[in-house]
Motif scaffolding. Sequence first.
Motif, PDB file in Angstrom:
ATOM      1  N   SER A 332       9.232 -67.068 -75.441  1.00 29.31           N
ATOM      2  CA  SER A 332       9.756 -65.752 -75.393  1.00 29.31           C
ATOM      3  C   SER A 332      11.000 -65.820 -76.731  1.00 29.31           C
ATOM      4  O   SER A 332      11.140 -64.818 -77.400  1.00 29.31           O
ATOM      5  CB  SER A 332      10.754 -65.506 -74.120  1.00 29.31           C
ATOM      6  OG  SER A 332       9.717 -65.408 -73.228  1.00 29.31           O
ATOM      7  N   SER A 336      10.345 -63.272 -79.610  1.00 30.51           N
ATOM      8  CA  SER A 336      11.594 -62.421 -79.910  1.00 30.51           C
ATOM      9  C   SER A 336      12.068 -62.538 -81.167  1.00 30.51           C
ATOM     10  O   SER A 336      12.480 -61.474 -81.797  1.00 30.51           O
ATOM     11  CB  SER A 336      12.751 -62.606 -78.918  1.00 30.51           C
ATOM     12  OG  SER A 336      12.181 -62.409 -77.644  1.00 30.51           O
ATOM     13  N   LYS A 340      11.936 -59.645 -84.111  1.00 30.05           N
ATOM     14  CA  LYS A 340      12.807 -59.067 -84.819  1.00 30.05           C
ATOM     15  C   LYS A 340      12.793 -59.063 -86.298  1.00 30.05           C
ATOM     16  O   LYS A 340      13.080 -57.935 -86.884  1.00 30.05           O
ATOM     17  CB  LYS A 340      14.218 -59.732 -84.263  1.00 30.05           C
ATOM     18  CG  LYS A 340      15.444 -59.529 -85.271  1.00 30.05           C
ATOM     19  CD  LYS A 340      15.794 -57.774 -85.100  1.00 30.05           C
ATOM     20  CE  LYS A 340      17.213 -57.910 -86.208  1.00 30.05           C
ATOM     21  NZ  LYS A 340      17.545 -56.217 -85.917  1.00 30.05           N
ATOM     22  N   THR A 370       3.413 -62.394 -80.411  1.00 30.50           N
ATOM     23  CA  THR A 370       4.430 -61.374 -80.953  1.00 30.50           C
ATOM     24  C   THR A 370       3.606 -60.022 -81.054  1.00 30.50           C
ATOM     25  O   THR A 370       4.270 -59.010 -81.096  1.00 30.50           O
ATOM     26  CB  THR A 370       5.025 -61.831 -82.008  1.00 30.50           C
ATOM     27  OG1 THR A 370       5.495 -63.077 -81.999  1.00 30.50           O
ATOM     28  CG2 THR A 370       6.025 -60.946 -82.825  1.00 30.50           C
ATOM     29  N   LYS A 373       3.251 -57.936 -78.167  1.00 26.85           N
ATOM     30  CA  LYS A 373       4.520 -57.550 -77.521  1.00 26.85           C
ATOM     31  C   LYS A 373       4.752 -56.447 -78.463  1.00 26.85           C
ATOM     32  O   LYS A 373       5.420 -55.392 -77.993  1.00 26.85           O
ATOM     33  CB  LYS A 373       5.701 -58.704 -77.982  1.00 26.85           C
ATOM     34  CG  LYS A 373       6.956 -58.312 -77.606  1.00 26.85           C
ATOM     35  CD  LYS A 373       8.075 -59.524 -78.121  1.00 26.85           C
ATOM     36  CE  LYS A 373       9.497 -59.094 -77.733  1.00 26.85           C
ATOM     37  NZ  LYS A 373       9.865 -59.307 -76.430  1.00 26.85           N
TER      38      LYS A 373
END
Length: 645
Positions: A332, A336, A340, A370, A373
């Motif tokens: 995670s 994350s 970003k 990613t 996601k």
Amino acid sequence: MQNGFITVASAVPLIKVSNCNYNIQQIESLIAQAEGKGVEIISFPELCITGCTCNDLLTQSLLMEKVEESILKLLDFTRQLDIISIVGMPLLSGNTLINCAAVIQKGDILGIVPKCFLSNSREHNEKRWFKSAKHLPSHTIRFAGKTIQIDNTPKLFRTYTDVLFGVELSEDVLSPNSPGTDLLLSGADIIFNLSGINATLGRYSFIKRQIQALCRQTSGAYVYTSAGFGESTQDVVFSGDTYICENGDTIGEGDRFTDTPQLVISQVDVMRLRCERRRNNIITDSTPLESAAIINAHSIELRDFELRRTIDPHPFIPNETEMRDSCNEIFSIQTSALAKRITHISAKRVIIGISGGLDSTLALLVCAKTFDKLKMPRKDIIGVTMPGFGTTDRTYTNALDLMSNLGITTYEISIKNAVMQHFSDIGHDADIHDVTYENSQARERTQILMDMGNKLGALVIGTGDLSELVLGWATYNGDHMSMYGVNAGVPKTLIQYLVRYVAQYEMDENTGKILCDIIDTPISPELIPANSDGEITQKTEDLVGPYELHDFFIYHMLTHGYRPSRIYMLACNAFRKTYDNEEILKWLKIFLRRFFSQQFKRSCLPDGPKVLPVGLSPRGDLMMPSDTDATIWLEECDMLQAHNI
């Protein structure tokens, strides 16, 4: 304390309520056992001389006389002993009864610590008999042939080996402004709690969590000892809890509800605690303005040191019960961070070099997670395999199969012709397999990725891990460079577990087999040609040492700031069944040489997410000059070698 460790014990004797003679015999027996096992400080439950359930019997003058007689016996018993004993007792001072702890060594009462917070709710009625330390005037009394100072001044006790400890009693630990907290912030390494809290459903778990939080917040240690078998069960039951905590970790715990005496022994790593505090300015800024009074213990004869603790050889690896949650959290953090960066620069694609090795595999898995996601198509992940002079069929096949199974865009670009042209341009003999031969290949691969990234509008993802960065095991401006390094915070030993986790829980059987084979492949940059059987000849761990050793060194040097002699001592304990002491020292010296000489590579690291408490970013975690002199660290290793330690 020797080699940074102090041996402590939490002891619960069998008692008989109000039978001081019996109780003191039980206490002396446990003290003798602990002394024989090298314990330096031992603590007992609250009011253990009389039993904590005496209630109104505490007003009986005969019982108070027996308390004093018992302490006289204990002083005589300990006269020739080095061990420091902390026992709970009622103390009559004039007409005031105090619930206190007596700190005893070598036939002397070093100090008396009164209880601060008296419980006076539900089954507890302490204010019926005792007076809080908060309301005690400073005065002296004669007790057990000694002149005793009684006051509410916070007290720290310093052992002969320079360990500072404090004492609090029972419910003191549950107070928002507990004496133990103030003492830890005033410099105490360890707090001993003498408790008489009875058992109810969930109470012990609650107290444990309180202790763990306190130790974690203050980088301290805590020894909790509660009343047990023999106390009155007229209305309540006592479970004989023994618990030793260090920096939030459980390092000792006894059985509960037992009808036998308890003696739980553990070694507290005081050096670790002090190193943690030095690194945490929140703790130092929280130190109370008023210092506690310091009482020095008596001198003792030091024994030969024996490390009794089990040292974890793989400190970066979560335990089995936490593995799944830890792997999830690490992924995670990585995903994350990459998400970003992708959204910030409006990147549509990423590009990554896939070798068939562990690091690029983990980086590719992070990219895939990613993109899922962000709901971006995996086809916009561009994987490039770049076979060279040392590429084996095993890694080549695994790289292609993994990219195919993950559904990303695949390129294959051989670097052989380009590197041979480069050798010709700079006049290098391709038969000389030196650093030029190796680094030319690494830089060619990076150039391909950077240029393709420009052409395709893709972000170049770095694959180098934390262990390689510590050792400088990367080609400067080769695999050392990228546009974002997703593995920069993950050590090599942990990467295997992360990849295995994905293979086990998140992939189909075929892809899982590929990942498991990648895990089992020897770690290698594959820059030197394979042998006649097509097998890897350039094995990284043969050259720089086992990564499990280096990760152990990294953890203890960067997390705690330990010196080489201590790291070596811990490593010899942790790996005694795997490596001999000479081999450990050899790799420790190589680790130190490389760590200090390779800072220039870390000083210009690409951005990348921190995952563990240990980090290498020159922008915050490791601010170290590139020209640091490593002499004092290497000299200590030479000293260890000279003394055959």
